[in-house]
Design an enzyme around this catalytic site. Structure first.
Site, PDB file in Angstrom:
ATOM      1  N   ASN A  40       0.857  -1.107   0.205  1.00 12.65           N
ATOM      2  CA  ASN A  40       0.017  -0.052   0.035  1.00 12.65           C
ATOM      3  C   ASN A  40       0.920   1.354   0.066  1.00 12.65           C
ATOM      4  O   ASN A  40       1.603   1.520  -0.999  1.00 12.65           O
ATOM      5  CB  ASN A  40      -1.066  -0.163   1.152  1.00 12.65           C
ATOM      6  CG  ASN A  40      -0.895  -0.313   2.493  1.00 12.65           C
ATOM      7  OD1 ASN A  40      -0.311  -1.364   2.925  1.00 12.65           O
ATOM      8  ND2 ASN A  40      -1.088   0.686   3.398  1.00 12.65           N
ATOM      9  N   ASP A  41       0.964   2.052   0.992  1.00 13.22           N
ATOM     10  CA  ASP A  41       1.456   3.512   0.852  1.00 13.22           C
ATOM     11  C   ASP A  41       2.941   3.460   0.543  1.00 13.22           C
ATOM     12  O   ASP A  41       3.655   2.581   1.158  1.00 13.22           O
ATOM     13  CB  ASP A  41       1.286   4.226   2.221  1.00 13.22           C
ATOM     14  CG  ASP A  41       0.105   3.978   2.931  1.00 13.22           C
ATOM     15  OD1 ASP A  41      -1.094   3.441   2.157  1.00 13.22           O
ATOM     16  OD2 ASP A  41      -0.352   4.452   4.058  1.00 13.22           O
ATOM     17  N   GLN A  57       4.851   0.396   2.397  1.00  7.74           N
ATOM     18  CA  GLN A  57       3.797  -0.435   3.312  1.00  7.74           C
ATOM     19  C   GLN A  57       3.711  -1.927   2.515  1.00  7.74           C
ATOM     20  O   GLN A  57       2.982  -2.107   1.404  1.00  7.74           O
ATOM     21  CB  GLN A  57       2.539   0.057   3.651  1.00  7.74           C
ATOM     22  CG  GLN A  57       2.414   1.154   4.670  1.00  7.74           C
ATOM     23  CD  GLN A  57       2.777   0.749   5.890  1.00  7.74           C
ATOM     24  OE1 GLN A  57       2.009   0.187   6.498  1.00  7.74           O
ATOM     25  NE2 GLN A  57       3.876   0.865   6.198  1.00  7.74           N
ATOM     26  N   ARG A 159      -1.258   8.608  13.415  1.00 11.07           N
ATOM     27  CA  ARG A 159      -0.071   8.086  12.639  1.00 11.07           C
ATOM     28  C   ARG A 159       0.343   8.759  11.470  1.00 11.07           C
ATOM     29  O   ARG A 159      -0.129   9.916  11.015  1.00 11.07           O
ATOM     30  CB  ARG A 159      -0.726   6.635  12.230  1.00 11.07           C
ATOM     31  CG  ARG A 159      -1.967   6.675  11.419  1.00 11.07           C
ATOM     32  CD  ARG A 159      -2.308   5.424  10.753  1.00 11.07           C
ATOM     33  NE  ARG A 159      -3.649   5.392  10.378  1.00 11.07           N
ATOM     34  CZ  ARG A 159      -4.844   5.187  10.932  1.00 11.07           C
ATOM     35  NH1 ARG A 159      -4.731   4.701  11.981  1.00 11.07           N
ATOM     36  NH2 ARG A 159      -5.903   4.929  10.323  1.00 11.07           N
TER      37      ARG A 159
HETATM   38  C1  FRU Z   1      -3.131   4.316   4.612  1.00  8.45           C
HETATM   39  C2  FRU Z   1      -2.785   3.652   5.856  1.00  8.45           C
HETATM   40  C3  FRU Z   1      -2.334   4.515   6.790  1.00  8.45           C
HETATM   41  C4  FRU Z   1      -1.538   3.435   7.763  1.00  8.45           C
HETATM   42  C5  FRU Z   1      -1.166   2.507   6.610  1.00  8.45           C
HETATM   43  C6  FRU Z   1      -1.062   1.061   7.144  1.00  8.45           C
HETATM   44  O1  FRU Z   1      -3.519   3.541   3.624  1.00  8.45           O
HETATM   45  O2  FRU Z   1      -4.021   3.269   6.599  1.00  8.45           O
HETATM   46  O3  FRU Z   1      -2.563   5.677   7.483  1.00  8.45           O
HETATM   47  O4  FRU Z   1      -0.277   3.990   8.335  1.00  8.45           O
HETATM   48  O5  FRU Z   1      -2.127   2.542   5.598  1.00  8.45           O
HETATM   49  O6  FRU Z   1      -0.767   0.031   6.216  1.00  8.45           O
END
Ligand code: FRU
Length: 468
Positions: A40-41, A57, A159
C-alpha cells in the site's frame, strides 16, 4: 509474530512468489509492484547521497492488510529500481501490529526512518507510537524505539509522521482522529527528533472554516512549493457527491500559508489530487535539482481488493509513476517525472477525425491526444474514456458486480497524456491540471479504438519494460 521469524518467512515467500508474479500478464512492466503480497502506501521517499530511496507498506505474507513491514527500493534515476532487504518488520512491543507509514530524513548523516508503531489489544482497541529507526550501515535499519506516545485528546488513530527540517528545527505532521471522531492534522516540533512538542492542530474537520470533513485524516505531507505551502492529506468519511469523492476514501490537498510560530495554517478549499478510481496516501520528496516529486499508491483501502485478479499470482497493488509537482492558477499540477521519457520507443503521429484513427497497442504505451471536439476512446474491452465537450468520463466495469462505474472531470480538455502499463492507466489532463489514475484488467494485447467526428492529433510511443 516474532520479528526474526517474520523476516525469514518473508524471504521464503519472496523466493517462491516471484516466479509466479512474473507470469502474471497484468504485472506492471515499468511501475513498482511487490514481488509477493500486498503493497500500500509509499513511505520514506527521499533522495540521499545520489540515491532515491522509496520504502513502502508491505505485507510479504499475503494479499491482506496484515504484517505491515517497510519494503525498500533504491534507484539512481527514478526509473530503474532495485529491491533492498526488508527495512522494518513488526515484532517489538511498540510496533507489534504493524510498522505503519512514515517518512525518512537524514540526521547526523544517516538515513533515519520515522514511522508509526501500531499496537492492537484483544478488546479491539489500539494505540500508536511514533518511532525511529536508523540505517546501521549495512543496508539494515536498527530500531531506536518510540519517541512519542499518543497525545492526550486523541483516539488510538494517530499515525503517518511526515518529518522535515525548517530553519533550526525538525517539524512533523501527523494524521489523527480526535475523541469526537473528527479527522485532524497535528503539527509538532523537535530539536533532536527524540523529544517532540505538540504545537497544535493545523487543519482538519471543523477547522479553518472547512466544516464537517471526515472522521480521520491519514498520511499528511506538508511542503513549500512555488511560494506557498501545500498540505496533502487523506480524509476518511466524506460523503459521495455526483462527480467527486466517489472512491471509498479520498486523497487531496490544501494550499495556504503556514505560520510556524502560531502553528496556524490558513488555506483554501480542499481539492482532490486525482479524479480516477485508484489513488491514495501519496508522499513527496525533493529531488536534487529542486523538483518536488510524488509517488502515490494506485489503490484505495477497502476498495474491491478481493476481486483483483492479480491475487491468483500472489501479489496485489502497485505505485503510481513518479510525478513532478508545481502550482498553476491556484491548483496543484502533476506531470509524469521527465526521467520516464527514456522509456519511450518509436514515436508515431496521426492527424484526422477521431473515428478514423488507427488502432494502437496499449499494453505498455504512452499516448498524447490533442482533441478538437468530442471523442470516445476504448482501452481494450475493459475501459473507456469519453469527452462530450464539457465532461470527461472514465468508465470501467466493477470488478465484483460487473456494472459500469464512472469517474469524472469537468472542464475544457485541450490535451491528454495517457500512460499505460498492462493493468493501469494514468491520464494527465491539460498538461497536469488534473489526473485520473486507475487499475484495469484487460484481455491480452489491448488496443486503442477511437470514435467521434472531431479532429484529433494522436501521438503514440511504446514504452520499454524496465521492472523485475
Ligand atoms: C493508509 C494507511 C495509513 C497507515 C497504513 C497502514 O493507507 O491506513 O494510515 O499507516 O495505511 O498500512
Amino acid at each position: 509474530m516474532e520479528e526474526l521469524s517474520l523476516v525469514k518467512q518473508s524471504a521464503r515467500a519472496l523466493m517462491s512468489g516471484m516466479p509466479l508474479a512474473l507470469r502474471d500478464p497484468h504485472r506492471p512492466a515499468w511501475h513498482l509492484a511487490p514481488s509477493v503480497g500486498l503493497l500500500n502506501d509509499p513511505n520514506g521517499f527521499i533522495h540521499h547521497d545520489g540515491v532515491y530511496h522509496l520504502f513502502y507498506q508491505w505485507n510479504p505474507l499475503g494479499c491482506d492488510h496484515r504484517n505491515k513491514c517497510w519494503g525498500h527500493w533504491q534507484s539512481t534515476d527514478l526509473v530503474h529500481w532495485e529491491h533492498q532487504p526488508i527495512a522494518l518488520a513488526p515484532g517489538a512491543c511498540y510496533d507489534s501490529h504493524g510498522c505503519y507509514s512514515g517518512s525518512a530524513v537524514v540526521a547526523d548523516g544517516k538515513l533515519t526512518l520515522v514511522y508509526t508503531g501500531n499496537v492492537k489489544y484483544p478488546d479491539g482497541s489500539r494505540t500508536a507510537y511514533q518511532c525511529l529507526a536508523q540505517d546501521s550501515g549495512q543496508g539494515e535499519f536498527a530500531k531506536l524505539g518510540p519517541v512519542l506516545p499518543l497525545p492526550p485528546g486523541y483516539s488510538g488513530h494517530v499515525r503517518d509522521p511526515k518529518v522535515w527540517r525548517h530553519r533550526d528545527s525538525w517539524y512533523m505532521v501527523l494524521g489523527a482522529r480526535d475523541l469526537q471522531d473528527r479527522g485532524k492534522v497535528l503539527l509538532l516540533s523537535s530539536a533532536d527528533l527524540r523529544s517532540w512538542r505538540l504545537l497544535g492542530e493545523i487543519a482538519g474537520s471543523g477547522l479553518n472554516g472547512i466544516g464537517e470533513f471526515g472522521y480521520m485524516w491519514e498520511c499528511p505531507d506538508l511542503f513549500a512549493l512555488d511560494g506557498a505551502e501545500v498540505l496533502i492529506c487523506c480524509p476518511q468519511g466524506l460523503a459521495k457527491q455526483a462527480e467527486r469523492y466517489l472512491n471509498v476514501y479520498q486523497a487531496g490537498y490544501l494550499i495556504g500559508e503556514l505560520d510556524y510560530r502560531q502553528a496556524a495554517f490558513s488555506h483554501g478549499a480542499f481539492r482532490e489530487l486525482d479524479a480516477g478510481f485508484e489513488f491514495y496516501a501519496p508522499q513527496t520528496t525533493l529531488a536534487e535539482d529542486g523538483r518536488r516529486l510524488l509517488f502515490g499508491w494506485m489503490g484505495v483501502p477497502e476498495q474491491d481488493e478481493d476481486a483483483h485478479p492479480t491475487r491468483q499470482y500472489g501479489w496485489i497493488h502497485c505505485m503510481t509513476c513518479p510525478r513532478e509537482l508545481s502550482l498553476r492558477d491556484g491548483k496543484l499540477c502533476q506531470l509524469p517525472a521527465r526521467e520516464l521519457q527514456q522509456l519511450r520507443g518509436e514515436h508515431s503521429l496521426w492527424l484526422g477525425a477521431a473515428g478514423n484513427a488507427p488502432e494502437r497497442p496499449l499494453g505498455c504505451a504512452e499516448l498524447q491526444l490533442t482533441p478538437q471536439g468530442a471523442f470516445s476512446a476504448a482501452f481494450g474491452e475493459a475501459m473507456t474514456l469519453h469527452w462530450d465537450g464539457e465532461l470527461l468520463r472514465l468508465t470501467r466495469r466493477n470488478l465484483r458486480s460487473g456494472q459500469p462505474e464512472h469517474r469524472y472531470w469537468r472542464g475544457e480538455v485541450t490535451h491528454l497524456q495517457l500512460l499505460f502499463d498492462r493493468s493501469s492507466v494514468e491520464i494527465f489532463i491539460n498538461r497536469g491540471e488534473a489526473v485520473m489514475s486507475a487499475r484495469y484488467f484487460p484481455g491480452p494485447e489491448p488496443l486503442l479504438r477511437m470514435s467521434g467526428d472531431g479532429a484529433l492529433a494522436l501521438e503514440h510511443w511504446p514504452l520499454t519494460p524496465c521492472m523485475l
